[in-house]
Design a protein around this motif. Structure first.
Motif, PDB file in Angstrom:
ATOM      1  N   ASP A 189       7.415 -10.677  -7.395  1.00 37.32           N
ATOM      2  CA  ASP A 189       8.170  -9.425  -7.290  1.00 37.32           C
ATOM      3  C   ASP A 189       7.887  -8.516  -8.479  1.00 37.32           C
ATOM      4  N   LYS A 240       4.617  -6.869  -7.860  1.00 34.16           N
ATOM      5  CA  LYS A 240       4.799  -5.860  -6.811  1.00 34.16           C
ATOM      6  C   LYS A 240       5.437  -4.598  -7.373  1.00 34.16           C
ATOM      7  N   SER A 245       3.445  -1.124  -6.653  1.00 33.96           N
ATOM      8  CA  SER A 245       3.989  -0.517  -5.436  1.00 33.96           C
ATOM      9  C   SER A 245       3.734   0.990  -5.392  1.00 33.96           C
ATOM     10  N   ILE A 260       0.502 -10.020   3.352  1.00 37.88           N
ATOM     11  CA  ILE A 260       1.965  -9.978   3.255  1.00 37.88           C
ATOM     12  C   ILE A 260       2.388  -9.200   2.018  1.00 37.88           C
ATOM     13  N   ALA A 261       1.723  -9.472   0.895  1.00 36.40           N
ATOM     14  CA  ALA A 261       2.043  -8.736  -0.331  1.00 36.40           C
ATOM     15  C   ALA A 261       1.730  -7.251  -0.172  1.00 36.40           C
ATOM     16  N   SER A 309       1.869  -5.507   2.508  1.00 40.78           N
ATOM     17  CA  SER A 309       2.887  -4.887   3.363  1.00 40.78           C
ATOM     18  C   SER A 309       4.161  -4.576   2.593  1.00 40.78           C
ATOM     19  N   GLU A 310       4.378  -5.292   1.491  1.00 37.93           N
ATOM     20  CA  GLU A 310       5.604  -5.135   0.717  1.00 37.93           C
ATOM     21  C   GLU A 310       5.482  -4.118  -0.401  1.00 37.93           C
ATOM     22  N   CYS A 330       3.549  -7.389  10.368  1.00 45.76           N
ATOM     23  CA  CYS A 330       4.549  -6.810   9.467  1.00 45.76           C
ATOM     24  C   CYS A 330       4.880  -5.362   9.840  1.00 45.76           C
TER      25      CYS A 330
END
Length: 262
Positions: free
Chosen positions: A149, A152, A156, A199-200, A202-203, A238
């Motif tokens: 996190d 991310k 981001s 997956i990462a 998409s976040e 996702c």
């Protein structure tokens, strides 16, 4: 701000980032001769580099570092533990070429801000970089066993990513590597698989035009088409459709990507 993934893979890694005033090489994991050839491919020269930013001391990231730094008198930036781990591998370098870039800090070069952040890899103190200029953001993240996190949070909302998509889990499990190597790759200090990378992604992506360069693909445990297909399918699961606002690009171990704006 513009960038090119000069080379990406287990045989050597290098990324080029520039604006109209400054230019940077992130890692120099190929021989000095090969590095010269890669720069010539994008019509650039290492003699104009502002600095070389090192992510960690593994040979596929620093193989040509000492040669390039001496030939072109380029400043090198790395954190203290990485300097300690790689210094003996570089040969003699004058002190005025050695600079510290501490973990979780930001350095500014004119209008470009470069932020470092830690990743989870089996190196002394591995870190990668986020480049920001005039509201545009480029994030580089490879050589990590997972994407936390905290990571991310750093990456981001970027407009472009160079994102690790190292292996297909089934290929790795069925492949020729010894179990000790497989276990290392699959561990939290190894490398991110195609599916976990997606997956990462998409976040951290925002709903805006985004370029993602799939990087550090394993020569033995992945393929470009497979990586792109796996990432595309996982993103779709996702709720993200590749080709709508996110575009996927290949990288190569020997051929640079086109030099493009962020």
């Amino acid at each position: 701000m513009r960038f090119s993934v000069l080379a990406s893979g287990s045989s050597g890694n290098a990324i080029f980032v520039e604006n109209d005033e400054h230019s940077f090489l992130i890692d120099a994991g190929l021989s000095g001769k090969k590095m010269d050839g890669l720069f010539a491919s994008i019509d650039r020269s290492m003699k104009n580099l502002t600095g070389i930013l090192v992510t960690h001391e593994h040979s596929d990231h620093i193989k040509g570092l000492g040669v390039v730094a001496r030939k072109y008198n380029v400043p090198i930036y790395a954190n203290a533990k990485t300097w300690m781990a790689m210094d003996s591998q570089l040969g003699t370098l004058p002190l005025d070429q050695k600079f510290h870039f501490d973990m979780e800090t930001t350095k500014s070069f004119g209008s470009i801000n470069i932020q470092s952040f830690s990743v989870s890899h089996d190196a002394a103190d591995p870190m990668f970089y986020v480049f920001e200029e005039n509201g545009r953001k480029l994030s580089l993240i490879t050589d990590t066993g997972y994407v936390s996190d905290r990571m991310k949070g750093h990456i981001s909302g970027s407009d472009a990513y160079v994102f690790e998509s190292n292996h297909d889990v089934s290929m790795l499990q069925m492949g020729r590597y010894p179990w000790s190597v497989k276990r290392r790759i699959l561990s939290d200090v190894g490398h991110v698989s195609n599916e976990d990378a997606a997956i990462a992604m998409s976040e951290v992506m925002e709903e805006k035009p985004t370029r993602i360069y799939l990087s550090h693909l394993s020569k033995d445990n992945n393929m470009k088409d497979l990586a792109r297909m796996s990432v595309t399918q996982t993103l779709r699961s996702c709720g993200i459709i590749a080709g709508e606002y996110v575009d996927l690009y290949d990288t190569d171990a020997e051929t640079p990507t086109e030099l493009v704006p962020v």
